[in-house]
Design an enzyme around this catalytic site. Structure first.
Site, PDB file in Angstrom:
ATOM      1  N   ASP A   1       0.867  -1.165   0.000  1.00 56.70           N
ATOM      2  CA  ASP A   1       0.000   0.000   0.000  1.00 56.70           C
ATOM      3  C   ASP A   1       0.914   1.229   0.000  1.00 56.70           C
ATOM      4  OD1 ASP A   1      -2.457   1.511   0.375  1.00 56.70           O
ATOM      5  OD2 ASP A   1      -1.712   1.879   2.400  1.00 56.70           O
TER       6      ASP A   1
ATOM      7  N   ASP B   1      -0.081   5.231   0.805  1.00 53.53           N
ATOM      8  CA  ASP B   1      -0.268   6.197   1.880  1.00 53.53           C
ATOM      9  C   ASP B   1      -0.469   5.476   3.203  1.00 53.53           C
ATOM     10  OD1 ASP B   1      -0.525   8.626   3.132  1.00 53.53           O
ATOM     11  OD2 ASP B   1      -2.041   9.390   1.764  1.00 53.53           O
TER      12      ASP B   1
ATOM     13  N   ASP C   1      -1.608  -0.705   6.071  1.00 51.84           N
ATOM     14  CA  ASP C   1      -1.867  -0.062   7.354  1.00 51.84           C
ATOM     15  C   ASP C   1      -3.351  -0.025   7.703  1.00 51.84           C
ATOM     16  OD1 ASP C   1      -2.134   1.968   5.172  1.00 51.84           O
ATOM     17  OD2 ASP C   1      -2.727   3.252   6.854  1.00 51.84           O
TER      18      ASP C   1
END
Length: 338
Positions: free
Chosen positions: A20, A22, A218
């Site tokens: 991922d 951001d 995240d």
């Protein structure tokens, strides 16, 4: 679903990492600590990298340039966007070379053009599909034009269904919120890709010919949920949206395979706690839940990684055995990994 062990560093145990962006590689325009050096080390071990994003607004070249400016060794060909996933989906639904109408921006136009589609700007051109992806310029006029095309029979495709978009000031409207407006106006539910749908993880893995990838993320409800649905092992890092308490209270569909504070965990071996009768033990650390009460070997503020893993394993076992998440929520308020 429980935590797994890996005697080899994850960068050696898996042939590719699906990152991922951001919250994992960067935060807005700023690099996340240890990201560049950790990914560089993983690549040096022979692990392939693919950078997967629900962002359909930017081209792979733009994202690749951004990553390289943060000392992350990314090639443009290793970037896979929701726009590319949407174009792949369109290729399976409409004939090659068809006309498509775009509700979106440069990244989506680029992806569809690369697939050989002709992008048109009016419903009067009778496009075979309407493909919608987020762009800050999307407004009433283009959405209404897309709705007209859908009502005339165009296939409706959404690059992702994220309701919100994290920004510096908070959560703004995401593509999913705008897609809902078109859906409401037309009565047509779109075909969709992007995280957390499993298809995009399969597409990203295929982009680098990965046979045994690991997803790194995240956010539990996108990165991890999607990897679980795709049957791909995952590493959750605490550098973005979902915190340690979120992980400890995760539903089975959003439970990661491995835990780390940051991307340094990608180049480390991982040992899972041994859990029995509600008690999880790892090294000198332990955690257990008895009658809804969490007890641990150490302090939750400044918890070691071993204690964090024990807390997560004990809470997952307790919830699966009937303990209510609400009963554990306040007890986990101070859970912070050192």
């Amino acid at each position: 679903m429980t935590l797994k062990s890996s005697t080899a560093p994850l960068s050696q145990a898996y042939d590719a990492a699906i990152y991922d962006l951001d919250g994992v590689c960067y935060r807005g325009q700023e690099p996340i600590e240890y990201a560049g050096e950790s990914i560089t080390a993983a690549v040096s071990e022979g692990q392939k990298a693919v950078y997967l994003t629900n962002n359909a607004a930017r081209t792979p070249a733009s994202i690749g340039e951004h990553l390289r400016s943060l000392n992350i060794p990314a090639n443009d060909s290793e970037v896979y966007t929701a726009a590319m996933a949407g174009a792949e989906l369109a290729a399976g639904e409409i004939p090659a070379g068809s006309k498509v109408f775009v509700i979106g921006g440069e990244g989506l136009v680029w992806a569809l053009t690369q697939k050989g589609f002709t992008v048109v700007d009016s419903a009067d051109d009778d496009p075979a599909a309407v493909v919608q992806g987020f762009h800050a310029t999307v407004g009433w006029q283009v959405m209404s034009e897309g709705a007209l095309a859908i009502r005339k029979g165009a296939v409706f495709i959404a690059t992702n269904l994220d309701a919100t978009l994290p920004q510096e000031r908070g959560f703004m409207l995401g593509n999913g919120a705008l897609v809902k407006a078109v859906e409401h106006a037309t009565g047509v539910v779109p075909l969709a890709t992007g995280k957390p749908l499993p298809r995009v993880f399969e597409q990203a893995a295929n982009a680098v010919d990965a046979k045994n990838p690991i997803a790194v993320g995240d956010r539990l409800n996108t990165d991890i949920r999607g990897s679980v649905a795709a049957g791909v092992d995952s590493l959750h890092v605490l550098t973005g949206v979902s915190d340690a308490r979120d992980v400890a209270l995760a539903v089975p569909e959003e439970r990661p395979t491995f835990l780390a504070k940051d991307l340094r965990g990608l180049n480390e071996a991982h040992e899972a706690p041994v859990t029995q009768d509600g008690r999880a033990e790892l090294g000198s650390e332990w955690a257990e839940v008895v009658d809804g009460k969490l007890t641990t070997s150490g302090s939750l503020p400044g918890a070691s990684m071993d204690l964090y893993r024990c807390v997560v394993a004990a809470c997952w076992a307790a919830v699966d055995d009937g303990t209510r998440r609400e009963d554990l929520f306040d007890q986990l308020t101070e859970l912070v990994v050192e």
